[in-house]
Scaffold this motif. Structure first.
Motif, PDB file in Angstrom:
ATOM      1  N   LEU A  17       0.815  -1.217   0.000  1.00 47.78           N
ATOM      2  CA  LEU A  17       0.000   0.000   0.000  1.00 47.78           C
ATOM      3  C   LEU A  17       0.849   1.269   0.000  1.00 47.78           C
ATOM      4  CD1 LEU A  17      -2.973  -0.847   2.359  1.00 47.78           C
ATOM      5  CD2 LEU A  17      -3.025  -0.486  -0.099  1.00 47.78           C
ATOM      6  N   ARG A  18       1.950   1.283   0.718  1.00 45.89           N
ATOM      7  CA  ARG A  18       2.787   2.495   0.729  1.00 45.89           C
ATOM      8  C   ARG A  18       3.400   2.743  -0.639  1.00 45.89           C
ATOM      9  NH1 ARG A  18       2.289   4.974   5.270  1.00 45.89           N
ATOM     10  NH2 ARG A  18       2.257   3.800   7.187  1.00 45.89           N
ATOM     11  N   MET A  19       3.824   1.682  -1.302  1.00 52.80           N
ATOM     12  CA  MET A  19       4.357   1.842  -2.656  1.00 52.80           C
ATOM     13  C   MET A  19       3.252   2.326  -3.601  1.00 52.80           C
ATOM     14  SD  MET A  19       6.211  -0.897  -5.176  1.00 52.80           S
ATOM     15  CE  MET A  19       4.798  -1.958  -5.240  1.00 52.80           C
ATOM     16  N   ARG A  20       2.048   1.763  -3.452  1.00 60.56           N
ATOM     17  CA  ARG A  20       0.933   2.179  -4.288  1.00 60.56           C
ATOM     18  C   ARG A  20       0.557   3.639  -4.008  1.00 60.56           C
ATOM     19  NH1 ARG A  20      -4.794  -0.900  -4.055  1.00 60.56           N
ATOM     20  NH2 ARG A  20      -5.990   0.670  -5.140  1.00 60.56           N
ATOM     21  N   LEU A  21       0.694   4.065  -2.752  1.00 64.19           N
ATOM     22  CA  LEU A  21       0.428   5.461  -2.398  1.00 64.19           C
ATOM     23  C   LEU A  21       1.364   6.396  -3.158  1.00 64.19           C
ATOM     24  CD1 LEU A  21      -0.908   7.543  -0.346  1.00 64.19           C
ATOM     25  CD2 LEU A  21       1.166   7.198   0.974  1.00 64.19           C
ATOM     26  N   TRP A  22       2.669   6.090  -3.139  1.00 64.11           N
ATOM     27  CA  TRP A  22       3.636   6.958  -3.815  1.00 64.11           C
ATOM     28  C   TRP A  22       3.496   6.893  -5.335  1.00 64.11           C
ATOM     29  CZ3 TRP A  22       5.136  10.709  -1.101  1.00 64.11           C
ATOM     30  CH2 TRP A  22       5.316  10.565   0.257  1.00 64.11           C
ATOM     31  N   TRP A  26       2.625  10.088  -7.624  1.00 62.04           N
ATOM     32  CA  TRP A  26       3.461  10.407  -8.787  1.00 62.04           C
ATOM     33  C   TRP A  26       2.596  10.479 -10.056  1.00 62.04           C
ATOM     34  CZ3 TRP A  26       7.933  12.451  -9.698  1.00 62.04           C
ATOM     35  CH2 TRP A  26       8.574  12.258 -10.900  1.00 62.04           C
ATOM     36  N   GLY A  27       1.704   9.523 -10.220  1.00 63.99           N
ATOM     37  CA  GLY A  27       0.807   9.522 -11.375  1.00 63.99           C
ATOM     38  C   GLY A  27      -0.131  10.718 -11.376  1.00 63.99           C
ATOM     39  N   LEU A  28      -0.596  11.106 -10.191  1.00 62.11           N
ATOM     40  CA  LEU A  28      -1.477  12.278 -10.107  1.00 62.11           C
ATOM     41  C   LEU A  28      -0.738  13.540 -10.534  1.00 62.11           C
ATOM     42  CD1 LEU A  28      -4.279  13.293  -9.268  1.00 62.11           C
ATOM     43  CD2 LEU A  28      -3.371  13.644  -6.977  1.00 62.11           C
ATOM     44  N   LEU A  29       0.507  13.676 -10.104  1.00 60.61           N
ATOM     45  CA  LEU A  29       1.289  14.846 -10.529  1.00 60.61           C
ATOM     46  C   LEU A  29       1.458  14.881 -12.050  1.00 60.61           C
ATOM     47  CD1 LEU A  29       4.069  14.989  -7.800  1.00 60.61           C
ATOM     48  CD2 LEU A  29       2.208  16.609  -8.156  1.00 60.61           C
ATOM     49  N   TRP A  30       1.804  13.740 -12.650  1.00 59.10           N
ATOM     50  CA  TRP A  30       2.014  13.693 -14.093  1.00 59.10           C
ATOM     51  C   TRP A  30       0.727  13.921 -14.882  1.00 59.10           C
ATOM     52  CZ3 TRP A  30       6.089  14.129 -17.072  1.00 59.10           C
ATOM     53  CH2 TRP A  30       7.342  13.933 -16.512  1.00 59.10           C
ATOM     54  N   ASP A  60      -7.970   6.452  -6.621  1.00 65.50           N
ATOM     55  CA  ASP A  60      -7.096   5.393  -6.119  1.00 65.50           C
ATOM     56  C   ASP A  60      -6.316   5.879  -4.902  1.00 65.50           C
ATOM     57  OD1 ASP A  60      -5.798   2.822  -6.184  1.00 65.50           O
ATOM     58  OD2 ASP A  60      -4.059   3.820  -7.061  1.00 65.50           O
ATOM     59  N   LEU A  61      -5.849   7.096  -4.956  1.00 65.11           N
ATOM     60  CA  LEU A  61      -5.110   7.681  -3.837  1.00 65.11           C
ATOM     61  C   LEU A  61      -5.982   7.746  -2.584  1.00 65.11           C
ATOM     62  CD1 LEU A  61      -2.266   8.897  -3.451  1.00 65.11           C
ATOM     63  CD2 LEU A  61      -3.250  11.117  -3.955  1.00 65.11           C
ATOM     64  N   VAL A  62      -7.234   8.138  -2.741  1.00 62.92           N
ATOM     65  CA  VAL A  62      -8.167   8.208  -1.608  1.00 62.92           C
ATOM     66  C   VAL A  62      -8.385   6.815  -1.015  1.00 62.92           C
ATOM     67  CG1 VAL A  62     -10.568   8.682  -0.977  1.00 62.92           C
ATOM     68  CG2 VAL A  62      -9.297  10.320  -2.358  1.00 62.92           C
ATOM     69  N   PHE A  63      -8.575   5.811  -1.858  1.00 62.32           N
ATOM     70  CA  PHE A  63      -8.788   4.446  -1.372  1.00 62.32           C
ATOM     71  C   PHE A  63      -7.553   3.910  -0.647  1.00 62.32           C
ATOM     72  CE2 PHE A  63     -12.058   4.084  -4.838  1.00 62.32           C
ATOM     73  CZ  PHE A  63     -13.139   4.106  -3.973  1.00 62.32           C
ATOM     74  N   ILE A  65      -5.232   5.674   0.925  1.00 63.32           N
ATOM     75  CA  ILE A  65      -5.125   6.370   2.210  1.00 63.32           C
ATOM     76  C   ILE A  65      -6.146   5.808   3.195  1.00 63.32           C
ATOM     77  CG2 ILE A  65      -5.482   8.598   3.350  1.00 63.32           C
ATOM     78  CD1 ILE A  65      -4.204   9.883   0.851  1.00 63.32           C
ATOM     79  N   ARG A  66      -7.337   5.514   2.715  1.00 60.11           N
ATOM     80  CA  ARG A  66      -8.379   4.932   3.569  1.00 60.11           C
ATOM     81  C   ARG A  66      -7.933   3.573   4.112  1.00 60.11           C
ATOM     82  NH1 ARG A  66     -12.712   1.525   2.191  1.00 60.11           N
ATOM     83  NH2 ARG A  66     -14.297   1.514   3.800  1.00 60.11           N
ATOM     84  N   HIS A  67      -7.371   2.748   3.248  1.00 59.52           N
ATOM     85  CA  HIS A  67      -6.901   1.439   3.685  1.00 59.52           C
ATOM     86  C   HIS A  67      -5.729   1.554   4.650  1.00 59.52           C
ATOM     87  CE1 HIS A  67      -9.399  -1.277   1.392  1.00 59.52           C
ATOM     88  NE2 HIS A  67      -9.221  -0.526   0.320  1.00 59.52           N
ATOM     89  N   LEU A  68      -4.846   2.501   4.432  1.00 54.00           N
ATOM     90  CA  LEU A  68      -3.722   2.693   5.345  1.00 54.00           C
ATOM     91  C   LEU A  68      -4.201   3.148   6.725  1.00 54.00           C
ATOM     92  CD1 LEU A  68      -1.019   4.339   3.081  1.00 54.00           C
ATOM     93  CD2 LEU A  68      -0.875   2.132   4.226  1.00 54.00           C
ATOM     94  N   ARG A  69      -5.206   3.995   6.753  1.00 52.92           N
ATOM     95  CA  ARG A  69      -5.715   4.490   8.038  1.00 52.92           C
ATOM     96  C   ARG A  69      -6.495   3.424   8.800  1.00 52.92           C
ATOM     97  NH1 ARG A  69      -7.229  10.754   8.003  1.00 52.92           N
ATOM     98  NH2 ARG A  69      -5.318  11.470   7.038  1.00 52.92           N
TER      99      ARG A  69
END
Length: 95
Positions: A17-22, A26-30, A60-63, A65-69
């Motif tokens: 999940l942490r790798m998927r978060l980053w 990165w994808g959101l920025l691009w 995807d980023l929201v999901f 973060i939700r799973h990490l929390r």
């Protein structure tokens, strides 16, 4: 090659999940940068495509973060029957 099981996999399992978060960040920025660049270049079709991808990446980023929390969860096998939740431990309910 055969991997040895230690029996404590739920305690020491690694989650991607942490790798998927980053990667999602990165994808959101691009995709946001692509949407802005294509809009500035007068390419509305490509800008819209990048904006759609940005929206999907943001979801995807929201999901993630939700799973990490939510924290770690015990994952029982197929042989383990479901159990009743502990009374009085629900969120939003006064104790």
């Amino acid at each position: 090659m055969r991997l040895m099981r230690t029996g404590d996999e739920p305690l020491h399992a690694r989650s991607p999940l942490r790798m998927r978060l980053w990667l999602a960040a990165w994808g959101l920025l691009w995709t946001l940068g692509g949407a802005v660049a294509f809009a500035a270049a007068g390419r509305p079709g490509w800008a819209a495509a990048c904006a759609v991808l940005a929206a999907l990446t943001f979801a995807d980023l929201v999901f993630v973060i939700r799973h990490l929390r939510q924290g770690p969860h015990y994952q029982p096998g197929r042989n383990v029957p479901p159990y009743a939740p502990v009374a009085g431990r629900r969120r939003g309910r006064p104790r």
